[in-house]
Design an enzyme around this catalytic site. Structure first.
Site, PDB file in Angstrom:
ATOM      1  N   HIS A   3     132.583  10.584  44.351  1.00 39.62           N
ATOM      2  CA  HIS A   3     132.033  11.925  44.503  1.00 39.62           C
ATOM      3  C   HIS A   3     132.530  12.578  45.781  1.00 39.62           C
ATOM      4  O   HIS A   3     132.167  12.159  46.886  1.00 39.62           O
ATOM      5  CB  HIS A   3     130.502  11.814  44.522  1.00 39.62           C
ATOM      6  CG  HIS A   3     129.787  13.107  44.634  1.00 39.62           C
ATOM      7  ND1 HIS A   3     128.980  13.418  45.702  1.00 39.62           N
ATOM      8  CD2 HIS A   3     129.747  14.175  43.804  1.00 39.62           C
ATOM      9  CE1 HIS A   3     128.458  14.614  45.531  1.00 39.62           C
ATOM     10  NE2 HIS A   3     128.904  15.105  44.383  1.00 39.62           N
TER      11      HIS A   3
ATOM     12  N   HIS B 130     132.740  21.985  48.313  1.00 37.81           N
ATOM     13  CA  HIS B 130     131.570  22.063  47.448  1.00 37.81           C
ATOM     14  C   HIS B 130     130.883  23.407  47.575  1.00 37.81           C
ATOM     15  O   HIS B 130     130.392  23.963  46.589  1.00 37.81           O
ATOM     16  CB  HIS B 130     130.580  20.947  47.797  1.00 37.81           C
ATOM     17  CG  HIS B 130     129.323  21.004  46.995  1.00 37.81           C
ATOM     18  ND1 HIS B 130     128.190  21.686  47.420  1.00 37.81           N
ATOM     19  CD2 HIS B 130     129.009  20.482  45.791  1.00 37.81           C
ATOM     20  CE1 HIS B 130     127.246  21.568  46.508  1.00 37.81           C
ATOM     21  NE2 HIS B 130     127.706  20.853  45.505  1.00 37.81           N
TER      22      HIS B 130
END
Length: 363
Positions: free
Chosen positions: A27, A69
């Site tokens: 991730h 992100h």
């Protein structure tokens, strides 16, 4: 394959996965060990032996996709320390949420490349702060080049899961994400169905658009059941993610997607005390539709774990993440997206009882 695992409740769970061996996906790279979305975070994960790396994509003012992100930059870069960029600080509303700061869409690539990255959670992961300032923000094409080089060097293909962030917002400001995405993939020879590339989003419109123009796998990400996909809500469609989890919802998703990416709590619900027990029916429901299931995000620190898998009282101490991964594998998931890939790989080896010979584990 079929895996058998003693679930946290003490009962034995046995569920089939659609893939031979469930994937371990890093991730934002190995984010438990390096600042997220840096080339070294990705390389560290590849050294650990992951199947895929996951990265989030947003656009610069001049239409270049970069790995971040958040649109807002002050959490993960040194932009707030840059007086020459102070004039770019503003309040921006994205998907109905107002935020003040510096935003990727307001900087050209040249300006963005002057920033240094830093750890998002310095209090939780102080060791990662040792790498603050060591790297800049990578572009998608830089990440793809690195993954290609690492795959060749290690003799195994490493996949990439590409999440398109705030797609509707980008459409509205004239920076649609799918245009540079397909251009960059074509440049690297990754725009064919055999490429190790998967396209993901929390929004349905961008995925339906991509499904019509590419044969790459498409994954519908799923948030908490009460929340709404931003694009549907903007169009006056009141369906929630929970509605997409129903048989009718999954049938609709199946029209354009190859898989789903639910939050882990949708597979392993927590009780009132925050503990996990028996899994939900989601994995089986998705598999009956032929949809793969990749869950997110598994993290090792106590604060992110179910209460019955924590160790001690310190919120930032490492708990029993292996047990959580084991419970997810027992529920039949096809992939685990995690900040701590080494622990997920250890859990997978325990559950499958294999050496996972296709991975090269090196330091």
């Amino acid at each position: 394959m079929t895996v058998t695992r003693e679930a946290p409740t003490g009962r034995t769970a046995r569920t089939s996965s659609l893939v031979l061996t469930p994937a371990v996906v890093a991730h934002r790279g190995a984010s438990g060990h390096r600042p997220e979305h840096t080339l070294e975070a990705y390389r560290t994960a590849i050294r650990m032996g992951v199947d895929d790396i996951e990265l989030d994509l947003v656009s610069t003012r001049d239409g270049v996709l970069v790995a971040r992100h958040d649109l807002e930059l002050s959490t993960t870069t040194d932009v707030a320390d840059r007086p020459d960029l102070a004039h770019l600080r503003r309040t921006l509303t994205v998907d109905g949420v107002a935020q003040r700061g510096w935003f990727v869409q307001d900087l050209t690539l040249a300006e963005l490349k002057t920033l240094a990255t830093r750890e998002r959670m310095p209090g939780t992961r102080p060791g990662n702060t040792l790498y603050d300032g060591a790297e800049g923000v990578p572009t998608l094409t830089e990440v793809l080049a690195m993954v290609g080089a690492e795959s060749a060097r290690r003799g195994r293909a490493v996949g990439v899961l590409l999440e398109l962030k705030h797609a509707l917002h980008h459409d509205r400001i004239g920076l649609p994400l799918d245009v540079p995405l397909m251009r960059d993939l074509a440049r690297h020879g990754l725009d064919h169905p055999w490429a190790r590339v998967t396209l993901m989003s929390f929004e349905t419109t961008i995925l339906r658009r991509l499904a019509a123009r590419t044969r790459l796998p498409v994954v519908q990400l799923l948030e908490s059941a009460h929340r709404h996909p931003a694009d549907l809500l903007a169009a006056g469609d009141t369906r929630t993610y929970g509605d997409l989890l129903t048989p009718d919802g999954l049938a609709w998703v199946d029209e354009y997607a190859d898989g789903i990416g639910p939050h882990k709590s949708l597979v392993l619900p927590r009780d009132g005390a925050g503990a996990i027990g028996a899994p939900s029916a989601l994995v089986g429901d998705a598999h009956r539709r032929g949809l793969t299931v990749h869950v997110w995000t598994v993290r090792g620190e106590n604060r992110f774990l179910p209460t019955n898998l924590r160790r001690g009282d310190a919120p930032d101490a490492l708990g029993d993440m292996l047990a959580e991964v084991g419970a997810l594998l027992a529920a039949g998931v096809d992939g685990v997206i995690t900040d701590h890939p080494e622990a997920a790989l250890a859990a997978l080896r325990t559950v499958t009882g294999t050496a996972l010979h296709r991975r090269t584990l090196t330091s």
